[in-house]
Scaffold this active site. Structure first.
Site, mmCIF file in Angstrom:
data_model
loop_
_atom_site.group_PDB
_atom_site.id
_atom_site.type_symbol
_atom_site.label_atom_id
_atom_site.label_comp_id
_atom_site.label_asym_id
_atom_site.label_seq_id
_atom_site.Cartn_x
_atom_site.Cartn_y
_atom_site.Cartn_z
ATOM 1 N N ILE A 123 -0.443 -5.997 3.182
ATOM 2 C CA ILE A 123 0.340 -7.180 3.556
ATOM 3 C C ILE A 123 0.398 -7.330 5.067
ATOM 4 O O ILE A 123 0.188 -8.423 5.612
ATOM 5 C CB ILE A 123 1.766 -7.105 2.949
ATOM 6 C CG1 ILE A 123 1.678 -7.182 1.425
ATOM 7 C CG2 ILE A 123 2.664 -8.210 3.514
ATOM 8 C CD1 ILE A 123 3.003 -7.100 0.694
ATOM 9 N N VAL B 87 9.171 3.010 13.818
ATOM 10 C CA VAL B 87 10.244 2.259 14.471
ATOM 11 C C VAL B 87 11.519 3.082 14.297
ATOM 12 O O VAL B 87 11.970 3.308 13.176
ATOM 13 C CB VAL B 87 10.398 0.869 13.823
ATOM 14 C CG1 VAL B 87 11.617 0.150 14.371
ATOM 15 C CG2 VAL B 87 9.138 0.049 14.048
ATOM 16 N N LYS C 83 -3.531 -16.094 0.305
ATOM 17 C CA LYS C 83 -4.962 -16.423 0.423
ATOM 18 C C LYS C 83 -5.172 -17.848 0.932
ATOM 19 O O LYS C 83 -6.150 -18.126 1.646
ATOM 20 C CB LYS C 83 -5.676 -16.210 -0.911
ATOM 21 C CG LYS C 83 -6.307 -14.860 -1.023
ATOM 22 C CD LYS C 83 -5.370 -13.720 -1.327
ATOM 23 C CE LYS C 83 -5.011 -12.777 -0.263
ATOM 24 N NZ LYS C 83 -4.060 -11.743 -0.700
ATOM 25 N N GLY D 280 4.912 -15.513 -11.451
ATOM 26 C CA GLY D 280 5.356 -14.235 -10.871
ATOM 27 C C GLY D 280 5.141 -14.175 -9.374
ATOM 28 O O GLY D 280 4.924 -15.191 -8.705
ATOM 29 N N VAL D 281 5.197 -12.954 -8.868
ATOM 30 C CA VAL D 281 5.040 -12.741 -7.425
ATOM 31 C C VAL D 281 3.674 -13.252 -6.975
ATOM 32 O O VAL D 281 3.548 -13.902 -5.940
ATOM 33 C CB VAL D 281 5.172 -11.226 -7.106
ATOM 34 C CG1 VAL D 281 4.708 -10.914 -5.693
ATOM 35 C CG2 VAL D 281 6.615 -10.783 -7.310
ATOM 36 N N HIS E 259 -32.449 -14.138 -2.326
ATOM 37 C CA HIS E 259 -32.615 -14.031 -0.881
ATOM 38 C C HIS E 259 -32.464 -15.408 -0.244
ATOM 39 O O HIS E 259 -32.961 -16.376 -0.808
ATOM 40 C CB HIS E 259 -34.016 -13.479 -0.566
ATOM 41 C CG HIS E 259 -34.285 -13.374 0.900
ATOM 42 N ND1 HIS E 259 -33.725 -12.391 1.690
ATOM 43 C CD2 HIS E 259 -35.041 -14.145 1.731
ATOM 44 C CE1 HIS E 259 -34.135 -12.544 2.933
ATOM 45 N NE2 HIS E 259 -34.923 -13.608 3.001
ATOM 46 N N ASP F 294 2.839 -3.939 -12.105
ATOM 47 C CA ASP F 294 3.399 -3.182 -10.977
ATOM 48 C C ASP F 294 4.489 -2.217 -11.426
ATOM 49 O O ASP F 294 4.679 -1.167 -10.807
ATOM 50 C CB ASP F 294 4.012 -4.155 -9.934
ATOM 51 C CG ASP F 294 2.957 -4.839 -9.078
ATOM 52 O OD1 ASP F 294 1.756 -4.704 -9.387
ATOM 53 O OD2 ASP F 294 3.349 -5.524 -8.112
ATOM 54 N N GLU G 286 1.935 1.320 12.707
ATOM 55 C CA GLU G 286 1.601 2.052 11.475
ATOM 56 C C GLU G 286 1.929 3.530 11.698
ATOM 57 O O GLU G 286 1.528 4.101 12.711
ATOM 58 C CB GLU G 286 0.115 1.841 11.150
ATOM 59 C CG GLU G 286 -0.491 2.805 10.166
ATOM 60 C CD GLU G 286 0.170 2.802 8.786
ATOM 61 O OE1 GLU G 286 0.340 1.723 8.194
ATOM 62 O OE2 GLU G 286 0.544 3.901 8.315
ATOM 63 N N GLY H 242 5.287 -1.318 1.847
ATOM 64 C CA GLY H 242 5.086 -0.971 0.443
ATOM 65 C C GLY H 242 6.039 -1.720 -0.473
ATOM 66 O O GLY H 242 6.880 -2.497 -0.009
#
Ligand code: FAD
Ligand code: NAD
Length: 476
Positions: free
Chosen positions: A186, A239, A54, A43-44, A446, A314, A205, A273
């Site tokens: 993205i 834009v 990634k 898939g995607v 630790h 999705d 944005e 989106g």
């Protein structure tokens, strides 16, 4: 519990929702057909999403870290980037993973059909594949058709300079200048990759801040770093128009005051989106209901308005994340098998794989404020973490949102190197109904960044070993 596993199932779509569902159905003894246009499942997420992005982000991190190493007395020469080799390494990762899923399908006797499915009725699919078409009937059908990039009409010009996430992941060239439209997952992940590879990146944005869904204190360290590696971050800006000319694409920006200005970019990545793939041919011949945002409507068992048809991933709604799709896929199959299940997670983790990474799960501070819900927030700044200091990454922060009366963990937020790995502890804490006492009494190794989760719980009690923050000052 009665098992209903003597069924013939079709799964439409081979992404993380679809293949997880198909494999579990086969493991439970059902006869399974998995249909997807690609040669193998994936898939995607595997072909043009999570995995290639990634792989490239890992490379970006290496480039940045080797430059940063001069602070520690280690000087590397600037890297030479061999794009064809980088591309072929990324493609190799995809091939290995998708090929592996193909093998797993065979081993489980899942019949994998490379093709596209359409409905003839609630039980019958018409499958179009290389050799022609065929009609096949099933007891149950699971729709896992995923999503695709949203298109903004004013940005839609037919030009090789315009990219969506798929085009950006192809990495045809590293442009001298890149405009990223949309400061979400993205835009920030792929913008970071191109900036590391040498492009001058501008992010635009339309909202007042990057990653509008995340808490501001988590976004701040990332914003500061992006300001260093990007040419500009334009907020509250859209834009207004784009026009191709000889040297690139002329973009007209419009800010919140209505002021406009032009700038030319070699390439543009549009990442505003994604839209669900619910326009499945013949769906109108079933009782499946599609809501007004295009998502297929399902109940807690992932069953649609048509009792024979389930939908996952999705295509049924946000968050559009691979792990949510897989979990829904497994829940749908269990529901079909007759198990008493529902999709009702306490927390779904979200991770933005930038550098620093941002990760959160459960309630966010913004959601708590909106809902007027009383919470105590315990923050542990990584400046007080020995491990963060050894990594020279003290800009991070771990925070817990706790119920002040029951001390129960309601949410976890982390920003910093490796936050995406650390958040799993928060998810487990939430699923187990852990309290601040449970976390503070759990001995963490630790020196690790995982200690910051325990140390945040200690902050809640005003008894953190590593910072002096008495109880009265711990709540904010
Ligand atoms: P998809 O993976 O979208 O798969 C659906 C499949 O169905 C596709 O192969 C499609 O071709 C096929 N299909 C559609 N219609 C039909 C039909 N009629 N017949 C047969 N097949 C059909 N999520 C994360 O959790 N972590 C990440 O790091 C992450 N990174 C991402 C990076 C990018 C660039 C993008 C674009 C997305 C990323 N996501 C990430 C989101 C993640 O990819 C999706 O949430 C996930 O793939 C959804 O899985 P799915 O099974 O619902 O559908
Ligand atoms: P997104 O919803 O994360 O971000 C889109 C951003 O674009 C928002 O901040 C929005 O305000 C902004 N925007 C919308 N229209 C705009 C306009 N006209 N001008 C300027 N800004 C505008 O969407 P995305 O980045 O395209 O990613 C889609 C989805 O894919 C994500 O929501 C996520 O579910 C999934 N994804 C997940 C990961 C991950 O898990 N690490 C990575 C990539 C994608």
């Amino acid at each position: 519990m009665t098992e209903n596993t003597n069924l013939k199932i079709a799964v439409v779509g081979g992404g993380p929702g679809g293949y997880a569902a198909a494999f579990l159905a086969a493991d439970l003894g059902m006869t399974v057909v998995l249909i997807d246009p690609e040669a193998n499942p994936g898939g995607v997420c595997l072909y043009r999403g999570c995995i290639p992005s990634k792989a490239l982000l890992h490379v970006a991190k290496l480039i940045d870290e080797s430059a940063h190493a001069k602070n520690w007395g280690i000087d590397f020469a600037p890297p030479t980037i061999d794009l064809p080799r980088l591309r072929s390494w990324k493609e190799g990762v995809i091939k290995k993973l998708t090929g592996g899923l193909g093998q797993l399908s065979k081993k489980r006797k899942v019949e994998y059909v490379q093709g596209k499915a359409a409905f003839e009725n609630s039980n019958t699919l018409r499958i179009t594949k290389a050799g022609g078409e065929e009609s096949r009937s099933f007891d149950r059908i699971i729709l896992a058709t995923g999503s695709r990039p949203s298109i903004v009409p004013s940005l839609h010009i037919d030009s090789p300079r315009m990219m969506d996430s798929t085009g950006a992941l192809d990495l045809a060239t590293v442009p001298e200048s890149l405009l990223v439209v949309g400061g979400g997952y993205i835009g920030l992940e792929l913008g970071t990759v191109y900036a590391a590879l040498g492009a001058k990146v501008t992010i635009v944005e339309m909202q007042a801040g990057l990653l509008p869904g995340a808490d501001r204190d988590l976004v701040l360290p990332l914003h500061k770093r992006l300001e260093k590696i990007c040419s500009a971050i334009l907020l509250n800006t859209t834009v207004a128009s784009v026009k191709e000319e000889a040297g690139g694409i002329r973009v007209t920006f419009k800010d919140a005051q209505g002021q406009t200005r032009d700038e030319v970019f070699e390439k543009i990545l549009v990442s505003v989106g994604r839209k669900p793939n619910s326009e499945i041919p013949g769906l109108d011949k079933t009782q499946v209901v599609v809501g007004n945002r295009g998502f297929i409507q399902v109940n807690k068992q992932l069953q649609t308005g048509d009792p024979n048809i389930y939908a996952i991933g999705d295509v049924v709604g946000e968050p559009m994340l691979a792990h949510k799709a897989s979990h829904e896929g497994r829940t749908a199959v269990e529901a079909i098998a007759g198990h008493k299940v529902e999709f009702a997670p306490n927390a779904i983790p979200a991770v933005v794989f930038t550098d620093p990474e941002i990760a959160w799960c459960g309630l966010t501070e913004a959601q708590a404020k909106d809902a007027n819900r009383e919470v105590t927030i315990a923050r542990f700044p990584w400046a007080a973490s020995g491990r963060a200091m050894t990594l020279d990454r003290t800009e991070g922060m771990t925070k817990l949102l706790l119920d002040p009366k029951t001390e129960r963990v309601l949410g976890v937020g982390i920003v910093g190197a490796g936050a995406g790995e650390l958040i799993a502890e928060g998810v487990l804490a939430m699923e187990m109904g852990a309290t601040a006492t449970d976390i503070s009494m759990t001995i963490h190794p630790h020196p690790t960044l995982s200690e910051t989760v325990m140390q945040s719980a200690e902050v809640f009690f005003g008894t953190s070993t590593d910072i002096y923050r008495p109880k009265t000052a711990s709540a904010s």
